[in-house]
Scaffold this motif. Structure first.
Motif, PDB file in Angstrom:
ATOM      1  N   GLU A   1       1.163  -1.472   0.007  1.00 43.96           N
ATOM      2  CA  GLU A   1      -0.511  -0.191  -0.331  1.00 43.96           C
ATOM      3  C   GLU A   1       1.154   1.048   0.240  1.00 43.96           C
ATOM      4  OE1 GLU A   1      -3.027   0.134  -0.394  1.00 43.96           O
ATOM      5  OE2 GLU A   1      -3.029  -2.039  -0.907  1.00 43.96           O
TER       6      GLU A   1
ATOM      7  N   LYS B   1       1.756   1.596  -3.110  1.00 44.74           N
ATOM      8  CA  LYS B   1       0.862   2.124  -4.739  1.00 44.74           C
ATOM      9  C   LYS B   1       0.952   4.149  -4.189  1.00 44.74           C
ATOM     10  CE  LYS B   1      -1.967  -2.102  -4.871  1.00 44.74           C
ATOM     11  NZ  LYS B   1      -3.295  -2.020  -4.241  1.00 44.74           N
ATOM     12  N   LYS B   2       0.840   4.670  -3.025  1.00 49.20           N
ATOM     13  CA  LYS B   2       0.580   5.573  -2.431  1.00 49.20           C
ATOM     14  C   LYS B   2       1.730   6.497  -3.386  1.00 49.20           C
ATOM     15  CE  LYS B   2      -1.714   5.452   1.949  1.00 49.20           C
ATOM     16  NZ  LYS B   2      -1.217   6.333   3.276  1.00 49.20           N
TER      17      LYS B   2
ATOM     18  N   THR C   1       0.692   6.352  -6.959  1.00 49.54           N
ATOM     19  CA  THR C   1       0.138   7.345  -7.611  1.00 49.54           C
ATOM     20  C   THR C   1       0.605   9.136  -7.820  1.00 49.54           C
ATOM     21  OG1 THR C   1      -1.537   6.384  -6.345  1.00 49.54           O
ATOM     22  CG2 THR C   1      -2.284   7.919  -6.663  1.00 49.54           C
ATOM     23  N   TRP C   2       1.601   9.032  -6.582  1.00 46.94           N
ATOM     24  CA  TRP C   2       2.052  10.498  -6.417  1.00 46.94           C
ATOM     25  C   TRP C   2       3.028  10.597  -7.664  1.00 46.94           C
ATOM     26  CZ3 TRP C   2       6.170  12.757  -7.140  1.00 46.94           C
ATOM     27  CH2 TRP C   2       6.766  14.450  -7.131  1.00 46.94           C
TER      28      TRP C   2
ATOM     29  N   LEU D   1       1.895   9.011 -11.359  1.00 50.77           N
ATOM     30  CA  LEU D   1       1.772   8.744 -12.424  1.00 50.77           C
ATOM     31  C   LEU D   1       0.266   9.992 -12.217  1.00 50.77           C
ATOM     32  CD1 LEU D   1       1.454   5.270 -12.361  1.00 50.77           C
ATOM     33  CD2 LEU D   1       2.336   6.577 -13.938  1.00 50.77           C
ATOM     34  N   SER D   2       0.570  10.547 -11.244  1.00 50.18           N
ATOM     35  CA  SER D   2      -1.071  11.676 -11.289  1.00 50.18           C
ATOM     36  C   SER D   2      -0.362  12.921 -11.574  1.00 50.18           C
ATOM     37  CB  SER D   2      -2.440  10.962 -10.234  1.00 50.18           C
ATOM     38  OG  SER D   2      -1.813  10.761  -9.074  1.00 50.18           O
ATOM     39  N   THR D   3       0.645  13.209 -10.598  1.00 49.60           N
ATOM     40  CA  THR D   3       0.329  13.938  -9.770  1.00 49.60           C
ATOM     41  C   THR D   3       1.770  15.467 -10.718  1.00 49.60           C
ATOM     42  OG1 THR D   3      -0.128  14.200  -7.610  1.00 49.60           O
ATOM     43  CG2 THR D   3       0.960  15.457  -7.568  1.00 49.60           C
TER      44      THR D   3
ATOM     45  N   THR E   1       5.244  -5.403  -5.547  1.00 48.87           N
ATOM     46  CA  THR E   1       3.724  -4.639  -6.226  1.00 48.87           C
ATOM     47  C   THR E   1       3.813  -4.996  -7.073  1.00 48.87           C
ATOM     48  OG1 THR E   1       3.859  -2.891  -7.686  1.00 48.87           O
ATOM     49  CG2 THR E   1       5.479  -4.379  -7.902  1.00 48.87           C
TER      50      THR E   1
ATOM     51  N   LEU F   1       1.358  -2.028 -11.876  1.00 48.99           N
ATOM     52  CA  LEU F   1       1.481  -0.766 -11.406  1.00 48.99           C
ATOM     53  C   LEU F   1       2.768  -0.498 -11.658  1.00 48.99           C
ATOM     54  CD1 LEU F   1       0.859   1.788 -10.062  1.00 48.99           C
ATOM     55  CD2 LEU F   1       0.672   0.553  -7.570  1.00 48.99           C
TER      56      LEU F   1
ATOM     57  N   LYS G   1       3.150   0.553 -15.745  1.00 43.70           N
ATOM     58  CA  LYS G   1       3.152   2.143 -15.534  1.00 43.70           C
ATOM     59  C   LYS G   1       4.555   3.179 -15.387  1.00 43.70           C
ATOM     60  CE  LYS G   1      -1.922   1.583 -15.376  1.00 43.70           C
ATOM     61  NZ  LYS G   1      -2.821   1.817 -14.273  1.00 43.70           N
TER      62      LYS G   1
END
Length: 360
Positions: free
Chosen positions: A61, A64-65, A68-69, A71-73, A90, A94, A97
């Motif tokens: 987890e 993943k955080k 996510t940061w 890929l999206s931020t 992992t 993911l 990506k």
């Protein structure tokens, strides 16, 4: 009120400073002000390392955080200098990506040291192995079931440093693999736990720029050196590979042989001792020869004590300037026996200086 002199620095300077920070703390700087929030989206060095002894589920987890940061931020229009993923569990999708993002941002240095229990058929792998931006790649992925199978040839024109662990090479011609000939700037190569695909028997290292080559343990196969500018060669942990050369290794400066003792080797000491001698025949132009562990000498001593042993011709180390042997303090071997092996190795090397170094 005191001036905030740090915030007055140009973006380029602040980003350079942040590149030396742990990624976690660099990202957390976004809370300082709107400007810092803008800056952290343009980080050029991203590194993820696990927290020691953290349960696997929590670690997944946590990663993943981080992903996510990224890929999206993060600002995808900014080039990425370095991405390092160290020892993290992992999902393959993911990780795929993340790799694609790094390659899209023209990453220069990529370290993938990860675990996975899933398939290693990433869509990003073909992109990685023909990257026009990577100068350094360290690929160490541990799979439960399958290995990454590399393409027949890596087309990476600016790659200088390559470290591969647990990969499989594909044959390009009959029983021979030749993956590195199109890496025209390759300087350093490290191979560990690597294997050959299907019935391939020979790994050809064809590269005119390669300067340093380190070979660790792994599947036994033949290695054919076509590396005229090789200056440093290190063999660690294994004495089973057969070594050949198609060129004059006239620039070879140093050879390091570092093997771990295996009790089973006593039964085949003659074969291993002969193999070491054959290595040295191929590497005969070396100037500095170092046995960084005592075990190769222990094997040769065991072999020399066997009157029925058939020794190969001693290597002609005509350029040798220095022979170093590291001997453990607990080893109880007479100097006379050590001298026997040294004299055998140094036939034709009258100028070589011998150093027997004792260590714990």
């Amino acid at each position: 009120m005191e001036r905030d002199m740090i915030s007055e620095l140009p973006d380029t300077v602040l980003l350079h400073i942040m590149s030396f920070m742990n990624t976690k703390y660099a990202v957390q700087s976004c809370v300082l002000s709107k400007r810092w929030n803008h800056l952290c989206k343009r980080l050029i060095n991203l590194t993820y390392s696990p927290v020691p002894n953290l349960p696997k589920k929590i670690e997944v987890e946590r990663f993943k955080k981080f992903a996510t940061w990224v890929l999206s931020t993060r600002d995808h229009s900014c080039s990425l200098h370095n991405l390092g993923l160290h020892l993290c569990w992992t999902e393959p999708e993911l990780l795929d990506k993340i790799i694609k993002h790094a390659l899209f941002c023209n990453v220069q240095q990529l370290i993938l040291d990860v675990y996975s229990g899933f398939r290693p058929d990433f869509e990003s792998l073909p992109l990685m192995f023909c990257s026009q931006s990577l100068t350094s790649l360290e690929l160490c992925i541990s799979w439960n079931y399958a290995r990454i199978v590399l393409p027949k040839s890596l087309h990476m024109p600016v790659l200088k440093n390559l470290h591969l662990q647990g990969v499989t090479f594909t044959a390009s011609d009959n029983d021979s693999c030749d993956p590195f000939s199109n890496c025209h700037l390759l300087n350093t190569l490290v191979l560990r736990y690597c294997s050959l695909h299907d019935d391939a028997q020979v790994l050809r290292i064809s590269n005119s720029t390669l300067s340093s080559f380190t070979l660790y343990e792994g599947q036994t196969y033949q290695i054919l050196l076509s590396t005229p500018n090789l200056s440093s060669f290190t063999i660690r942990g294994s004495a089973t590979h057969q070594l050949f050369s198609t060129c004059n290794l006239s620039f070879l400066e140093e050879v390091n042989i570092d093997m771990s003792w295996d009790a089973r080797w006593a039964e085949k000491s003659s074969i291993i001792s002969s193999n070491i001698m054959r290595w040295l025949q191929v590497l005969a132009s070396v100037k500095k020869l170092t046995f960084t562990s005592w075990y190769p000498f222990q094997i040769m001593l065991h072999d020399f004590s066997n009157p029925t042993s058939m020794r190969p011709e001693a290597p002609s180390l005509v350029r040798l300037e220095s022979l170093k042997v590291f001997k453990h303090f607990f080893v109880d071997v007479s100097d006379e026996k050590v001298k026997t092996v040294v004299e055998y190795l140094l036939r034709g090397s009258p100028m070589a200086k011998v150093h027997i170094i004792r260590r714990a």
